[in-house]
Motif scaffolding. Structure first.
Motif, short mmCIF file in Angstrom:
data_model
loop_
_atom_site.label_atom_id
_atom_site.label_comp_id
_atom_site.label_asym_id
_atom_site.label_seq_id
_atom_site.Cartn_x
_atom_site.Cartn_y
_atom_site.Cartn_z
N GLU A 1 0.53 -1.14 -0.22
CA GLU A 1 0.52 0.16 -0.21
C GLU A 1 0.64 1.32 -0.01
O GLU A 1 0.00 2.02 -0.59
N ARG B 1 1.97 6.92 -0.34
CA ARG B 1 1.44 6.18 -0.08
C ARG B 1 0.95 5.64 -1.98
O ARG B 1 1.37 6.44 -3.03
N ARG B 2 1.32 4.64 -2.43
CA ARG B 2 1.58 3.42 -4.15
C ARG B 2 -0.16 4.29 -4.28
O ARG B 2 0.76 4.70 -5.98
N SER B 3 -1.32 4.27 -4.03
CA SER B 3 -2.24 4.73 -5.51
C SER B 3 -1.74 6.66 -5.16
O SER B 3 -2.38 6.88 -6.21
N THR C 1 0.97 6.51 -7.91
CA THR C 1 0.72 6.31 -9.35
C THR C 1 -0.37 7.45 -10.46
O THR C 1 -0.57 8.19 -10.86
N ARG C 2 -1.54 8.35 -8.93
CA ARG C 2 -2.34 9.20 -9.41
C ARG C 2 -1.55 10.33 -9.86
O ARG C 2 -1.89 11.27 -11.21
#
Length: 203
Positions: free
Chosen positions: A58, A128-130, A133-134
């Motif tokens: 995560e 945070r990985r999300s 990426t975003r």
């Protein structure tokens, strides 16, 4: 929960450096996973992005080949992730302990100022990985500037910096590193800094 991502690029020599320093340091941590990627062709930004694509945790923790994570680094970062005071989204900032000629200096928390002006975060900052990426990961900037692109974009997306002083990033000052060799040219450094600053913050 936390994936440690180690990336080298260019000459095979850096694979040997990572094998001796960064990789053992990462494997000694209580991390969710440790990923190592060597890219003989691309520069550091795209190479880091390729390595990050392999991560399933995560949170992402990037580590340079010639640096180390002090004992308890991941545990301290995990505690910060679970801290109810932590803002969301956030970048988790470690303390930095510089090593010069094999001797450690005292760990310090680098004061965070306006990220539009300069990069005040080390590569060991956890994100945070999300969110990574975003914002599109690292830009294709020269070594020493690519991490600024990530932190700046996260900051523009609303992420605050949450200090974690118990997580100590051991940065070994190496005169032969690509970062140091490149930055000996002060004119180049200033020109590149101003160009990237305008690209990241065109307004």
């Amino acid at each position: 929960m936390i994936s440690i991502v180690i990336t080298t690029y260019g000459a095979d020599h850096w694979k040997e450096v990572a094998t001796k320093r960064a990789i053992p340091s990462a494997k000694a941590q209580n991390a969710y996973e440790v990923i190592y990627w060597h890219d003989p062709v691309n520069e550091i930004g795209p190479a880091r992005n390729t390595a990050a694509e392999q991560a399933t945790g995560e949170w992402l923790l990037f580590l340079d080949a010639d640096d180390e994570l002090a004992e308890g680094y991941v545990e301290a970062m995990t505690g910060a992730i679970c801290d109810p005071r932590r803002p969301e989204p956030a970048m988790l900032q470690p303390a930095v302990r510089y090593w010069r000629k094999g001797r450690p200096m005292n760990p310090t928390m680098i004061p965070i100022k306006d990220l539009r002006v300069d990069n005040f975060l080390v590569i060991g900052t956890v994100v945070r990985r999300s969110l990574f990426t975003r914002v599109g990961g690292f830009n294709d900037y020269p070594h020493g500037f690519e991490d600024w692109s990530l932190w700046a974009k996260c900051w523009k997306a609303g992420a605050q910096v949450f200090p974690v002083p118990k997580a100590i990033y051991d940065a070994h000052v190496n005169p032969q590193s690509k970062h140091r060799q490149m930055w000996r040219d002060r004119d180049y450094q200033v020109r590149t800094h101003l160009r990237i600053q305008h690209e990241l913050f065109p307004e």
